[in-house]
Design a protein around this motif. Structure first.
Motif, short mmCIF file in Angstrom:
data_model
loop_
_atom_site.label_atom_id
_atom_site.label_comp_id
_atom_site.label_asym_id
_atom_site.label_seq_id
_atom_site.Cartn_x
_atom_site.Cartn_y
_atom_site.Cartn_z
N ALA A 81 -8.94 -6.66 -1.65
CA ALA A 81 -10.09 -7.23 -0.93
C ALA A 81 -9.68 -7.68 0.47
O ALA A 81 -10.41 -7.45 1.45
CB ALA A 81 -10.68 -8.39 -1.72
N LYS A 82 -8.52 -8.30 0.57
CA LYS A 82 -8.05 -8.76 1.88
C LYS A 82 -7.66 -7.58 2.77
O LYS A 82 -7.88 -7.62 3.99
CB LYS A 82 -6.87 -9.71 1.71
CG LYS A 82 -7.25 -11.06 1.11
CD LYS A 82 -6.04 -11.98 1.02
CE LYS A 82 -6.44 -13.34 0.46
NZ LYS A 82 -5.28 -14.26 0.34
N VAL A 83 -7.10 -6.54 2.17
CA VAL A 83 -6.74 -5.35 2.95
C VAL A 83 -8.01 -4.70 3.49
O VAL A 83 -8.06 -4.29 4.65
CB VAL A 83 -5.94 -4.35 2.09
CG1 VAL A 83 -5.76 -3.03 2.82
CG2 VAL A 83 -4.57 -4.94 1.73
N ARG A 84 -9.05 -4.59 2.67
CA ARG A 84 -10.32 -4.02 3.13
C ARG A 84 -10.89 -4.84 4.28
O ARG A 84 -11.38 -4.28 5.28
CB ARG A 84 -11.32 -3.97 1.99
CG ARG A 84 -11.00 -2.99 0.89
CD ARG A 84 -12.14 -2.89 -0.12
NE ARG A 84 -11.65 -2.26 -1.35
CZ ARG A 84 -11.36 -2.93 -2.45
NH1 ARG A 84 -11.53 -4.25 -2.51
NH2 ARG A 84 -10.90 -2.28 -3.51
N ALA A 85 -10.86 -6.15 4.14
CA ALA A 85 -11.39 -7.02 5.18
C ALA A 85 -10.63 -6.84 6.48
O ALA A 85 -11.21 -6.78 7.57
CB ALA A 85 -11.34 -8.48 4.73
N ALA A 86 -9.30 -6.74 6.38
CA ALA A 86 -8.48 -6.55 7.58
C ALA A 86 -8.76 -5.20 8.22
O ALA A 86 -8.80 -5.06 9.45
CB ALA A 86 -7.00 -6.67 7.22
N LEU A 87 -8.98 -4.18 7.39
CA LEU A 87 -9.26 -2.84 7.89
C LEU A 87 -10.54 -2.82 8.72
O LEU A 87 -10.61 -2.15 9.76
CB LEU A 87 -9.38 -1.87 6.72
CG LEU A 87 -9.86 -0.45 7.03
CD1 LEU A 87 -8.87 0.27 7.95
CD2 LEU A 87 -10.06 0.33 5.74
N HIS A 88 -11.54 -3.55 8.28
CA HIS A 88 -12.84 -3.53 8.95
C HIS A 88 -13.00 -4.63 9.99
O HIS A 88 -14.06 -4.74 10.61
CB HIS A 88 -13.95 -3.64 7.91
CG HIS A 88 -13.97 -2.48 6.95
ND1 HIS A 88 -14.24 -1.18 7.36
CD2 HIS A 88 -13.73 -2.41 5.61
CE1 HIS A 88 -14.17 -0.37 6.32
NE2 HIS A 88 -13.86 -1.08 5.25
N ASP A 89 -11.95 -5.40 10.21
CA ASP A 89 -11.97 -6.43 11.25
C ASP A 89 -11.97 -5.73 12.62
O ASP A 89 -11.10 -4.89 12.88
CB ASP A 89 -10.74 -7.32 11.12
CG ASP A 89 -10.76 -8.50 12.07
OD1 ASP A 89 -11.42 -8.43 13.13
OD2 ASP A 89 -10.10 -9.50 11.77
N PRO A 90 -12.92 -6.04 13.50
CA PRO A 90 -12.95 -5.41 14.82
C PRO A 90 -11.66 -5.59 15.61
O PRO A 90 -11.35 -4.79 16.50
CB PRO A 90 -14.12 -6.12 15.52
CG PRO A 90 -15.00 -6.58 14.40
CD PRO A 90 -14.06 -6.96 13.30
N ALA A 91 -10.89 -6.62 15.25
CA ALA A 91 -9.65 -6.89 15.97
C ALA A 91 -8.46 -6.11 15.40
O ALA A 91 -7.33 -6.27 15.87
CB ALA A 91 -9.33 -8.38 15.93
N ALA A 92 -8.70 -5.26 14.41
CA ALA A 92 -7.59 -4.54 13.76
C ALA A 92 -6.84 -3.66 14.75
O ALA A 92 -5.60 -3.56 14.70
CB ALA A 92 -8.12 -3.69 12.61
#
Length: 250
Positions: A81-92
């Motif tokens: 879940a955290k990896v998905r959130a990081a992936l879709h973070d505009p700041a990635a």
């Protein structure tokens, strides 16, 4: 592996403020130079989603420089879940390749579908940014059954661009080296399709065949070098390097 960004060296040079940052960097600089890669990856994995952006960025940078096998060994420690959130973070930004790769390691069937849809969209526009990581993740989630699809999309389709073809090569190389979801044997078999599908680009995969000790391809490589070596120096040179380490020689 395809997530490497080459900027991990900045970690031990970054300025630290606050006890938690000082403690983190002290641990980093005191690591034994011969520390097992999986243990190093496990250490930085604990900081991957740290509330302190500096530590999280440092952890991501370091994980971008370890082998794919070391990332796969982290599977049970990753939070999908955290990896998905990081992936879709505009700041990635440039770290998105790492997140795609990690999602392939810890994701599920829904992630495989989503990644497949992203690949399909990119295929339509001949996009290639983060494509090596996407294909690597797709193969990890779908296994060897997906290799035929990758071959069809990127090796046999003559309309693909060189970056797209290279992305598929990188992904299969990563799996062949790690011998995980896609075995080395299957990666070798896939690369052998180059003799029919992408003959002028065979030089791209000859070093892999040599490293994986695929000596059964010797005869075909010698014939290829004899046939096209004069017009394509890269083929002649790579085949010569292959023969130099082949037990049967030239």
């Amino acid at each position: 592996w395809p997530g490497r960004d080459g900027d991990s060296a900045w970690v031990i040079r970054a300025p630290a403020s606050g006890l938690h940052q000082v403690s983190f960097f002290q641990k980093v600089v005191s690591m034994p130079v011969d520390l097992e890669e999986e243990k190093r990856a496990a250490f930085f994995g604990r900081y991957l989603h740290h509330a302190d952006a500096l530590l999280a960025k440092a952890a991501a940078a370091e994980l971008s420089s370890v082998s794919y096998g070391a990332l796969v060994a982290m599977r049970e420690r990753l939070d999908a879940a955290k990896v998905r959130a990081a992936l879709h973070d505009p700041a990635a930004g440039d770290r998105r390749a790492l997140w795609y790769t990690l999602l392939g390691v810890c994701g599920d069937e829904a992630d495989a579908v989503a990644i497949g849809e992203t690949m399909a969209s990119m295929w339509q526009t001949k996009g290639w940014k983060n494509l090596p990581a996407l294909i690597t993740a797709y193969l990890e989630l779908r296994g060897e059954a997906a290799v035929d699809e990758v071959e069809r999309l990127y090796f046999r389709d003559r309309g693909r661009t060189l970056p797209e073809v290279e992305a598929a090569i990188v992904a299969l190389r990563v799996h062949g080296d790690a011998e995980g979801a896609v075995s080395r044997e299957r990666a070798v078999a896939s690369f052998r399709t180059f003799f029919e599908d992408r003959e002028p680009l065979v030089f791209l995969i000859v070093p892999d065949l040599a490293r994986w000790e695929d000596w059964e391809s010797r005869g075909r490589l010698v014939a290829l070098a004899a046939r096209r070596g004069d017009e394509m120096r890269e083929i002649r040179e790579r085949v010569a390097e292959y023969l130099a380490v082949c037990p049967e020689g030239g």
